[in-house]
Design a protein around this motif. Structure first.
Motif: not given
Length: 331
Positions: A61-90
């Protein structure tokens, strides 16, 4: 104003996405479940949170942001992409302009990484907004005016305290103590006083239902189940709001000291504005019982909690470009 401008509040606990055309379009936990065998991400957001208590040994289980600090950029990028795609719709025809809210203590390297990740996730233009400024805009404060406004933003991992005037921060401090630390303090207290082990979710329930930092004439209580640390067997105890207040005392003292230190560094004219206009509390942590009364009592300044405090940072991030173009004539 194009309808597809997006504001993202990258929180330690939750990620919220706001669209200028539709309002709040997504709110999901900032959690990812990674499968070590296949080296692939199994779940992101809400689904990952549901799985997180039941994962087996080959999953992480990975939390890419801990205490306001980004600890895993690779996972953060994938998470961001997922959320943006989901929010925008296809059916997004144009790439959106995206504002991302970042903690005020972020380093230059982290800023670059967030920008890069947001472009990778499909942005046309990227703007980074400091958390207290986003919180102020979302709370309905007109930050373009030459008045001092004091914002206290208590998120999941960090608390930002800032005086804002003319669209920028004058004095600001960020401490790594917030909602998650309230939960930890409750877990420690219950273990120490009642020899009872409870999980994060139970601690959060206690905080929401009977958590307070200010004595009230009608104390609340609730029954809590967990594991006895001595016998190892399940047991339940009754907790009161008074003892939760004691458990949270250290955390609230630190937040108070931060507010005092920001007020001490504020130029006199702006401090006079703050005394007149009051303190605005934002972030999910602002919902903690008795917090506004405590701040008001300690500072002598009228304190109010913003409407929907957990959402104001995302809303303010989404409205940031509009506010800045108002200030600058145009972006």
């Amino acid at each position: 104003m194009p309808a597809n401008d997006i504001g993202i509040d990258l929180g330690t606990t939750n990620c919220l996405v706001y669209s200028t055309g539709k309002g709040l379009v997504l709110q999901e936990p900032s959690v990812v479940v990674y499968d070590k065998d296949t080296e692939k991400i199994r779940a992101i957001g809400e689904e990952a949170k549901q799985m997180s208590n039941h994962v087996n040994s080959n999953m992480e289980v990975i939390r890419p942001i801990r205490q306001g600090v980004i600890v895993d950029f690779v996972v953060l990028e994938k998470m961001l992409k997922y959320f943006i795609t989901k929010a925008m719709g296809r059916r997004a025809f144009r790439k959106p302009r995206i504002s991302v809210c970042v903690p005020s203590g972020i380093t230059e390297i982290e800023r670059k990484a967030v920008e890069e990740a947001t472009y990778q996730a499909g942005a046309r233009e990227v703007y980074l907004v400091e958390e207290p400024i986003a919180a102020a805009i979302g709370a309905g404060v007109d930050i373009t005016k030459p008045f001092g406004n004091l914002i206290v933003d208590i998120g999941g991992g960090t608390t930002d305290v800032a005086v804002i005037s003319l669209g920028g921060t004058v004095v600001s401090t960020s401490i790594k103590l917030a909602g998650d630390d309230f939960d930890d303090a409750i877990m420690r207290h219950v273990r120490k006083k009642h020899n009872l082990m409870i999980g994060e979710r139970t601690a959060e329930d206690i905080k929401i239902q009977i958590g307070t930092v200010y004595s009230s004439p009608q104390p609340k209580s609730m029954e809590v189940k967990g594991r006895d640390t001595i016998t190892g067997l399940p047991k339940s105890v009754t907790l009161t709001s008074e003892e939760i207040k004691e458990a949270l005392r250290d955390a609230t003292t630190q937040i108070m000291e931060t507010i005092h230190s920001v007020l001490e560094k504020t130029p006199p004219e702006l401090a006079a504005d703050v005394a007149e206009r009051g303190i605005v509390l934002t972030g999910g942590g602002a919902l903690l019982g008795g917090l506004e009364e405590l701040i008001e009592e300690e500072t002598g300044i009228n304190t109010i909690v913003a409407d929907n405090p957990a959402q104001v940072v995302a809303i303010g991030t989404g409205q940031y470009m509009e506010m800045m173009s108002k200030m600058n004539g145009k972006l």
